[in-house]
Structures are given as structure tokens and as C-alpha cells.
Design a protein around this motif. Structure first.
Motif, PDB file in Angstrom:
ATOM      1  N   MET A   1      -1.577  54.739  11.017  1.00  4.90           N
ATOM      2  CA  MET A   1      -2.474  54.609   9.885  1.00  4.90           C
ATOM      3  C   MET A   1      -2.717  53.136   9.569  1.00  4.90           C
ATOM      4  SD  MET A   1      -2.217  56.070   6.006  1.00  4.90           S
ATOM      5  CE  MET A   1      -0.905  55.065   5.387  1.00  4.90           C
ATOM      6  N   LEU A   2      -1.657  52.353   9.469  1.00  9.84           N
ATOM      7  CA  LEU A   2      -1.809  50.936   9.149  1.00  9.84           C
ATOM      8  C   LEU A   2      -2.570  50.216  10.259  1.00  9.84           C
ATOM      9  CD1 LEU A   2      -1.293  48.657   7.172  1.00  9.84           C
ATOM     10  CD2 LEU A   2       0.896  48.254   8.299  1.00  9.84           C
ATOM     11  N   SER A   3      -2.318  50.585  11.513  1.00 10.18           N
ATOM     12  CA  SER A   3      -3.010  49.919  12.618  1.00 10.18           C
ATOM     13  C   SER A   3      -4.513  50.188  12.571  1.00 10.18           C
ATOM     14  CB  SER A   3      -2.422  50.340  13.965  1.00 10.18           C
ATOM     15  OG  SER A   3      -2.583  51.734  14.158  1.00 10.18           O
ATOM     16  N   THR A   4      -4.916  51.382  12.190  1.00 12.24           N
ATOM     17  CA  THR A   4      -6.337  51.695  12.054  1.00 12.24           C
ATOM     18  C   THR A   4      -6.946  50.882  10.916  1.00 12.24           C
ATOM     19  OG1 THR A   4      -5.973  53.938  12.879  1.00 12.24           O
ATOM     20  CG2 THR A   4      -8.021  53.534  11.684  1.00 12.24           C
ATOM     21  N   ARG A   5      -6.228  50.760   9.836  1.00 10.13           N
ATOM     22  CA  ARG A   5      -6.711  49.954   8.704  1.00 10.13           C
ATOM     23  C   ARG A   5      -6.851  48.491   9.108  1.00 10.13           C
ATOM     24  NH1 ARG A   5      -3.835  52.180   3.160  1.00 10.13           N
ATOM     25  NH2 ARG A   5      -4.665  54.297   3.286  1.00 10.13           N
ATOM     26  N   ILE A   6      -5.881  47.986   9.840  1.00 11.49           N
ATOM     27  CA  ILE A   6      -5.943  46.592  10.300  1.00 11.49           C
ATOM     28  C   ILE A   6      -7.161  46.400  11.207  1.00 11.49           C
ATOM     29  CG2 ILE A   6      -4.778  44.803  11.680  1.00 11.49           C
ATOM     30  CD1 ILE A   6      -3.494  45.257   8.913  1.00 11.49           C
ATOM     31  N   CYS A   7      -7.433  47.366  12.064  1.00  8.57           N
ATOM     32  CA  CYS A   7      -8.618  47.291  12.929  1.00  8.57           C
ATOM     33  C   CYS A   7      -9.892  47.243  12.099  1.00  8.57           C
ATOM     34  CB  CYS A   7      -8.655  48.478  13.891  1.00  8.57           C
ATOM     35  SG  CYS A   7      -7.365  48.448  15.140  1.00  8.57           S
ATOM     36  N   LYS A   8      -9.977  48.066  11.072  1.00  6.65           N
ATOM     37  CA  LYS A   8     -11.157  48.081  10.205  1.00  6.65           C
ATOM     38  C   LYS A   8     -11.313  46.749   9.480  1.00  6.65           C
ATOM     39  CE  LYS A   8     -11.250  53.065   9.584  1.00  6.65           C
ATOM     40  NZ  LYS A   8     -11.254  54.197   8.668  1.00  6.65           N
ATOM     41  N   ILE A   9     -10.212  46.235   8.975  1.00  6.82           N
ATOM     42  CA  ILE A   9     -10.242  44.944   8.282  1.00  6.82           C
ATOM     43  C   ILE A   9     -10.682  43.851   9.246  1.00  6.82           C
ATOM     44  CG2 ILE A   9      -8.818  43.202   7.127  1.00  6.82           C
ATOM     45  CD1 ILE A   9      -7.020  45.650   6.210  1.00  6.82           C
ATOM     46  N   ALA A  10     -10.105  43.850  10.442  1.00  5.07           N
ATOM     47  CA  ALA A  10     -10.432  42.820  11.432  1.00  5.07           C
ATOM     48  C   ALA A  10     -11.907  42.869  11.815  1.00  5.07           C
ATOM     49  CB  ALA A  10      -9.551  42.979  12.670  1.00  5.07           C
ATOM     50  N   LEU A  11     -12.465  44.047  11.945  1.00  4.85           N
ATOM     51  CA  LEU A  11     -13.878  44.164  12.315  1.00  4.85           C
ATOM     52  C   LEU A  11     -14.791  43.675  11.193  1.00  4.85           C
ATOM     53  CD1 LEU A  11     -13.790  47.511  14.283  1.00  4.85           C
ATOM     54  CD2 LEU A  11     -14.434  45.260  15.188  1.00  4.85           C
ATOM     55  N   VAL A  12     -14.488  44.037   9.961  1.00  3.96           N
ATOM     56  CA  VAL A  12     -15.304  43.549   8.839  1.00  3.96           C
ATOM     57  C   VAL A  12     -15.169  42.031   8.722  1.00  3.96           C
ATOM     58  CG1 VAL A  12     -15.686  43.640   6.338  1.00  3.96           C
ATOM     59  CG2 VAL A  12     -15.226  45.752   7.610  1.00  3.96           C
ATOM     60  N   ALA A  13     -13.970  41.523   8.885  1.00  4.19           N
ATOM     61  CA  ALA A  13     -13.760  40.069   8.833  1.00  4.19           C
ATOM     62  C   ALA A  13     -14.476  39.367   9.978  1.00  4.19           C
ATOM     63  CB  ALA A  13     -12.268  39.757   8.861  1.00  4.19           C
ATOM     64  N   SER A  14     -14.513  39.988  11.151  1.00  5.19           N
ATOM     65  CA  SER A  14     -15.200  39.370  12.286  1.00  5.19           C
ATOM     66  C   SER A  14     -16.709  39.320  12.050  1.00  5.19           C
ATOM     67  CB  SER A  14     -14.872  40.091  13.595  1.00  5.19           C
ATOM     68  OG  SER A  14     -15.449  41.375  13.632  1.00  5.19           O
ATOM     69  N   VAL A  15     -17.249  40.325  11.386  1.00  2.00           N
ATOM     70  CA  VAL A  15     -18.670  40.282  11.021  1.00  2.00           C
ATOM     71  C   VAL A  15     -18.908  39.153  10.025  1.00  2.00           C
ATOM     72  CG1 VAL A  15     -20.550  41.524   9.862  1.00  2.00           C
ATOM     73  CG2 VAL A  15     -19.116  42.710  11.540  1.00  2.00           C
ATOM     74  N   ALA A  16     -18.011  38.998   9.065  1.00  2.00           N
ATOM     75  CA  ALA A  16     -18.138  37.898   8.099  1.00  2.00           C
ATOM     76  C   ALA A  16     -18.107  36.553   8.819  1.00  2.00           C
ATOM     77  CB  ALA A  16     -17.020  37.973   7.057  1.00  2.00           C
ATOM     78  N   LEU A  17     -17.208  36.394   9.772  1.00  2.00           N
ATOM     79  CA  LEU A  17     -17.135  35.154  10.545  1.00  2.00           C
ATOM     80  C   LEU A  17     -18.425  34.930  11.334  1.00  2.00           C
ATOM     81  CD1 LEU A  17     -15.623  32.677  11.659  1.00  2.00           C
ATOM     82  CD2 LEU A  17     -14.674  34.211  13.433  1.00  2.00           C
ATOM     83  N   PHE A  18     -18.887  35.966  12.001  1.00  2.93           N
ATOM     84  CA  PHE A  18     -20.141  35.863  12.757  1.00  2.93           C
ATOM     85  C   PHE A  18     -21.288  35.419  11.851  1.00  2.93           C
ATOM     86  CE2 PHE A  18     -24.178  37.833  13.884  1.00  2.93           C
ATOM     87  CZ  PHE A  18     -24.413  37.239  15.119  1.00  2.93           C
ATOM     88  N   LEU A  19     -21.420  36.078  10.705  1.00  2.85           N
ATOM     89  CA  LEU A  19     -22.507  35.742   9.789  1.00  2.85           C
ATOM     90  C   LEU A  19     -22.354  34.331   9.232  1.00  2.85           C
ATOM     91  CD1 LEU A  19     -22.875  39.163   7.975  1.00  2.85           C
ATOM     92  CD2 LEU A  19     -24.533  38.106   9.531  1.00  2.85           C
ATOM     93  N   PHE A  20     -21.124  33.891   9.006  1.00  5.64           N
ATOM     94  CA  PHE A  20     -20.887  32.523   8.547  1.00  5.64           C
ATOM     95  C   PHE A  20     -21.398  31.521   9.582  1.00  5.64           C
ATOM     96  CE2 PHE A  20     -18.057  28.779   8.243  1.00  5.64           C
ATOM     97  CZ  PHE A  20     -18.428  28.346   6.977  1.00  5.64           C
ATOM     98  N   ILE A  21     -21.096  31.767  10.850  1.00  5.20           N
ATOM     99  CA  ILE A  21     -21.565  30.880  11.919  1.00  5.20           C
ATOM    100  C   ILE A  21     -23.085  30.939  12.035  1.00  5.20           C
ATOM    101  CG2 ILE A  21     -21.513  30.477  14.420  1.00  5.20           C
ATOM    102  CD1 ILE A  21     -18.546  31.416  14.304  1.00  5.20           C
TER     103      ILE A  21
END
Length: 170
Positions: A1-21
Motif C-alpha cells: 500500500m505504501l509503495s503504491t502511494r509513493i509511486c503516485k506521489i513520485a509521479l505527481v512530483a515528476s510532473v511538477a518538476l517537468f512543468l517547472f523546467i
């Protein structure tokens, strides 16, 4: 469960990073070339169909008549749209992170800003690039200034992340 949540967080954060760049590139590091893209799409000056649809074009504004500001305002709107999605995804990823070990209902509630940020970005790629640029300004006809493949790629990637994020957590 926690690993799935971490994956979701990482993907949303990666989109934020992409958009920042993207925002940095469009607003600061590469303004002229990305502005050129917007200019040529709006001017419809590289289409293979000729002048049959040229009434749609926003052609060659000059600093003398003041209309060149329209291109910059149009481009600034794109950058602000990207920045808004970036902020929403950044704050959304932070809220998800803070609720990573919370009960399912709290984690689900924390998804809201991430889902909105992803949707805002998807709307930009679909509305601004695929619909307005691609179909209204016939960007698909330009061999030089056609961004539809990139727009679809981003729309699809964001959509997949949105679907994954929106899956219920147990």
C-alpha cells in the motif's frame, strides 16, 4: 500500500518538476525559440494548403502598429497556464507526501490538487495545442512547427498518471 502511494506521489512530483523546467525554458532560458513556435503557428506561414484557410491566421504584427503584443500575451498565457499546473502539482505532491501513511480517506482527499493540476495540464495540451494550434491554426500541416505529436505524448502521459493517481487506495 505504501509503495503504491509513493509511486503516485513520485509521479505527481515528476510532473511538477517537468512543468517547472518547461516554465523556466519558455519564460527565461529559451523564450525566443518557443515564442517563435507560437508566432509561426498563429501566423500559419508554413502550411502546405496555401491560402485557403489563411483568414484564420494572425499575420506578421509589427511593433509599429502595436499588434505584436498579442503574440507575447498569447505566449505569456501559455506560460502562466503551465505555471499554474506546476504549482497545483507541486502542492498536490506535497499534500500527498504529508498523507502517505494516513488512512485511505485522508490520502484520497489529499489527491485533489494533484488531480486538478494534472487535469489543468491535460487541458492545456489538448485545448491549446491539439485543438487551437492543431486544428484551428492547422499546425498539423507544418513540417517545421508541428507540435501535435509532442502535445499528444504529453496528454497521454498525464492522462495515464491521472488515472493511476485516481485509483482507490486500500
Amino acid at each position: 500500500m505504501l509503495s503504491t502511494r509513493i509511486c503516485k506521489i513520485a509521479l505527481v512530483a515528476s510532473v511538477a518538476l517537468f512543468l517547472f523546467i518547461v516554465v523556466l525554458n519558455n519564460a527565461i532560458f529559451d523564450y525566443p525559440s518557443n515564442y517563435g513556435f507560437v508566432h509561426h503557428v498563429l501566423a500559419m506561414d508554413t502550411l502546405f494548403s496555401g491560402d485557403s484557410q489563411s483568414w484564420r491566421a494572425l499575420r506578421d504584427p509589427t511593433p509599429d502598429d502595436g499588434s505584436w503584443w498579442f503574440y507575447h500575451i498569447f505566449y505569456a498565457t501559455i506560460i502562466m497556464w503551465e505555471a499554474a499546473a506546476c504549482v497545483l502539482c507541486t502542492v498536490g505532491a506535497w499534500k500527498l507526501w504529508r498523507n502517505r501513511t494516513a488512512p485511505a480517506a485522508a490520502f484520497a482527499a489529499a489527491k485533489k490538487l494533484g488531480l486538478i493540476g494534472l487535469s489543468v495540464s491535460m487541458l492545456q495540451w489538448f485545448v491549446a495545442f491539439i485543438t487551437v494550434g492543431g486544428e484551428w491554426f492547422l499546425m498539423w500541416q507544418s513540417s517545421t512547427w508541428n507540435g501535435q505529436d509532442a502535445a499528444f505524448r504529453m496528454f497521454a502521459c498525464l492522462g495515464i498518471i491521472l488515472l493511476f493517481l485516481n485509483q482507490p487506495d486500500e
